[in-house]
Design an enzyme around this catalytic site. Structure first.
Site, PDB file in Angstrom:
ATOM      1  N   ARG A  50     -11.789   8.938  -2.997  1.00  0.00           N
ATOM      2  CA  ARG A  50     -10.635   8.030  -2.916  1.00  0.00           C
ATOM      3  C   ARG A  50      -9.643   8.340  -4.038  1.00  0.00           C
ATOM      4  NH1 ARG A  50     -11.831   1.780  -2.839  1.00  0.00           N
ATOM      5  NH2 ARG A  50     -12.362   2.198  -5.009  1.00  0.00           N
ATOM      6  N   ARG A  98      11.702  10.038 -20.021  1.00  0.00           N
ATOM      7  CA  ARG A  98      11.921   8.650 -19.630  1.00  0.00           C
ATOM      8  C   ARG A  98      12.440   8.578 -18.197  1.00  0.00           C
ATOM      9  NH1 ARG A  98      15.407   4.555 -19.139  1.00  0.00           N
ATOM     10  NH2 ARG A  98      17.158   5.997 -19.288  1.00  0.00           N
ATOM     11  N   LYS A 147      -6.370   2.782  -5.189  1.00  0.00           N
ATOM     12  CA  LYS A 147      -6.574   1.819  -6.266  1.00  0.00           C
ATOM     13  C   LYS A 147      -5.595   2.177  -7.380  1.00  0.00           C
ATOM     14  CE  LYS A 147     -10.621  -0.658  -7.853  1.00  0.00           C
ATOM     15  NZ  LYS A 147     -10.310  -1.925  -7.215  1.00  0.00           N
ATOM     16  N   GLU A 180      -7.556  -9.220   2.004  1.00  0.00           N
ATOM     17  CA  GLU A 180      -8.725  -8.986   1.145  1.00  0.00           C
ATOM     18  C   GLU A 180      -8.606  -9.964  -0.009  1.00  0.00           C
ATOM     19  OE1 GLU A 180      -8.266  -4.927  -0.197  1.00  0.00           O
ATOM     20  OE2 GLU A 180      -6.247  -5.296  -0.934  1.00  0.00           O
TER      21      GLU A 180
END
Lengths: 282, 282
Positions: A50, A98, A147, A180
């Site tokens: 993942r 930046r 994630k 979820e």
């Protein structure tokens, strides 16, 4: 405690990252959280896959090959002399110019550290009181598949749960369907079938979610993906949450309404422990 | 370069934050980016007010009073002996227990560092080629009102712009209306009126956006909030983007289609410079 800091092991009070790191500046990072049993990270390969998918999507390079990384994880566990723990792995885009453009930010940074494991037995015995949070998430967010370190919606939803004395918070998508919880996938039982929201509703493809679906298949328990509203959940024959660190935890109440307890949950939990035992010993 | 690190001034190669900081772990942080002219941060109060509103929303405590913070910012500029620069201020929830819950994370961390200022004159002369990115943002996201450290959608959109040789990328909301660019607010001109998407479309209340609206009022240029699709923009009498670091930059092309250039843009730019001069001298 020792921390793995992009190739080095350092004491935790020296485990620092530059304030110019894009993980710190913009949340330009991914992470994985794994449970370690008997010194072995559980479902390491699935978590790494993942992570790699997310890295591919974000065009982020893993600075170590998966095998080398596993070696470092094992070494981290040895150095800290812990065997029952939680391993977090964070991959950032590192330092760059930046601005949001990832151009010329090509020094990815990888950190692994250990955290105390939650009390799985106690959580399983008590179950979780859950609320529906006011936070809405998009159904078609491509980032939901990974994630990422952009977790403010989850932080806010958990703060709502805390304020109501609850253990977890469910997130709805803009269609009003439950997706979820902040850090766990949702399952419920309807007419003997174990159901869970489809990934297309804006759901993280949880490693533990996938294992629960495997276990249902192995045990001959019908399972399927389906959308559900919060009201539908309250009428379910049972509901539970899954995540690597807590395994399978029953939902005992939703917004203060008691949820039925299903015999399916302890069956799945026993089967889960069997897989853990099989994969982390011998 | 020296960096302000939560109360101390340290060289940039010692400007580190703990890998356990929630800004790093979850993007549980806010930031502000200000242009400094002649050693003075421009519109400091307005930026600090937005930071404070975000901190209130996230229940994050500013570890220094605004006046003390301004003193530290001035000291940072003095120590680095720069007067034309960009100041970034990052406020994180600091270190806490693992998990999204902000409970017991009550040691906020504040960093200020300087970055090179963009070449405003060159940007103004050339204008920006802009694309419509594939990234969609929710219209009713309460977090859109604050400058959070959850910027992966913006990173991805800027990467799309980079891949197409463009300077900036517009984000649409789920209704298909244009909201803003990744790091700037959008304006366009229609029948002599300067228009900008309403905050309710999912737009950051930019400090420079607010100033542009003030300037329109002061110059007697009609201005209003309105929704627009990308196609509508292509037919506009002119379009520009605003942000603190680049001030006002004309959009010269959208998805490869040339955008008309309006005399309103140089007028606003001159007025902007007048305000800068007025507020940062004497």
């Amino acid at each position: 405690m020792q921390v793995f800091l992009n190739g080095q092991f350092v004491p935790e009070d020296q485990a620092y990252v530059s304030v110019f790191d894009r993980g710190f500046l913009y949340g330009d990072a991914l992470f994985e959280t794994l449970r370690v049993y008997g010194g072995r990270p559980f479902r390491w390969r699935q978590h790494l896959e993942r992570l790699q998918r997310g890295a591919d999507y974000l065009r982020l390079r893993l600075p170590f090959a998966p095998d080398a990384l596993r070696g470092f994880a094992d070494e981290l566990l040895r150095r800290n002399a812990v065997s029952e723990t939680v391993l977090r792995l964070t991959l950032t885009r590192g330092v760059g110019p930046r601005g949001y453009s990832p151009r010329r930010a090509d020094r990815p940074f990888l950190v692994m550290e250990l955290w105390p494991a939650p009390p799985v037995e106690a959580e399983a015995a008590d179950g979780w009181r859950v609320i529906v949070s006011s936070i809405r998430v998009p159904a078609d967010d491509p980032l939901a598949a990974f994630k990422t370190a952009n977790k403010l919606p989850q932080v806010l939803a958990r703060a709502e749960a805390d304020a109501q004395g609850a253990d977890e918070a469910l997130l709805l998508n803009h269609a009003g369907n439950v997706t979820e919880a902040t850090a766990s996938n949702l399952f419920w039982i309807q007419q003997g079938t174990v159901l869970t929201p489809p990934l297309s509703s804006g759901v993280l493809p949880g490693v533990t979610r996938a294992l629960v679906l495997e276990l249902c298949a192995a045990l001959g328990i019908p399972c399927a993906e389906a959308d559900v509203k919060a009201e539908g959940l309250k009428a379910a024959e049972g509901a539970f949450l899954s995540r690597s660190t807590s395994e399978i935890v029953e939902v005992v109440a939703l917004d203060g309404v008691a949820i039925k307890r299903s015999g399916v949950v302890p069956r799945l939990r026993r089967a889960y422990r069997d897989v853990v035992r099989f994969e982390t010993t011998g």
